[in-house]
Design a protein around this motif. Sequence first.
Motif, short mmCIF file in Angstrom:
data_model
loop_
_atom_site.label_atom_id
_atom_site.label_comp_id
_atom_site.label_asym_id
_atom_site.label_seq_id
_atom_site.Cartn_x
_atom_site.Cartn_y
_atom_site.Cartn_z
N ARG A 82 0.85 -1.19 0.00
CA ARG A 82 0.00 0.00 0.00
C ARG A 82 0.89 1.24 0.00
NH1 ARG A 82 -2.81 -3.79 -1.33
NH2 ARG A 82 -4.60 -4.50 -0.13
N GLN A 84 1.45 5.46 -0.82
CA GLN A 84 0.89 6.80 -0.99
C GLN A 84 1.82 7.56 -1.92
OE1 GLN A 84 0.65 9.17 2.55
NE2 GLN A 84 -0.60 10.73 1.55
N SER A 88 -0.16 13.05 -3.26
CA SER A 88 -1.51 12.50 -3.23
C SER A 88 -1.92 12.17 -1.80
CB SER A 88 -1.57 11.23 -4.08
OG SER A 88 -2.84 10.61 -3.97
N ASP A 89 -3.21 12.24 -1.53
CA ASP A 89 -3.72 11.82 -0.22
C ASP A 89 -4.18 10.37 -0.25
OD1 ASP A 89 -3.31 14.35 0.86
OD2 ASP A 89 -5.30 15.06 0.28
N ASP A 90 -4.24 9.78 -1.43
CA ASP A 90 -4.72 8.41 -1.59
C ASP A 90 -3.61 7.41 -1.34
OD1 ASP A 90 -7.22 9.39 -2.38
OD2 ASP A 90 -6.60 9.49 -4.48
N THR A 91 -4.00 6.24 -0.85
CA THR A 91 -3.08 5.12 -0.72
C THR A 91 -3.54 4.05 -1.70
OG1 THR A 91 -2.64 5.62 1.59
CG2 THR A 91 -2.11 3.40 0.86
N LEU A 92 -2.65 3.63 -2.58
CA LEU A 92 -2.98 2.69 -3.65
C LEU A 92 -2.22 1.39 -3.49
CD1 LEU A 92 -2.66 5.31 -6.51
CD2 LEU A 92 -4.75 4.66 -5.32
#
Length: 135
Positions: A82, A84, A88-92
Amino acid sequence: MSAPSCMLTSNPTVPPSPERTMPTRHTASSSLSDTEIQHITAEIAAGRPPRVWFTAEAVGMPEGQSGKVRALADPNEPDYLRVQPTGSDDTLAFSPTELTLTKPSRRRTTHQRPDTEPPTLFDDIDGEDRASGWP
């Protein structure tokens, strides 16, 4: 008649071998090894999320961009890291083949100076000076 031995066949169940994939000029590094994943696990447990860089294999991410590994999911999942991405503020979710710990070399931009001065508004292409009036 069988195919020549030098011919590569496409088999969707077999991933391409490292010998057949060409690294790009920006990130010539390999994917994460088991040892590197153990190092990442220890860093996360210590509260220090490690920085990684995306390889050409990363879908939807520019090659060479960085991110921080925030967590690890079940390693039986294909995309269990996971990350980040920077900015970005998203974790992918990513797989080990999409990431590397090796920082890519910086892209150098070269600005070449012209050998001659650029033409001015009054210079003509044929070299005649039009500032004094029309010929």
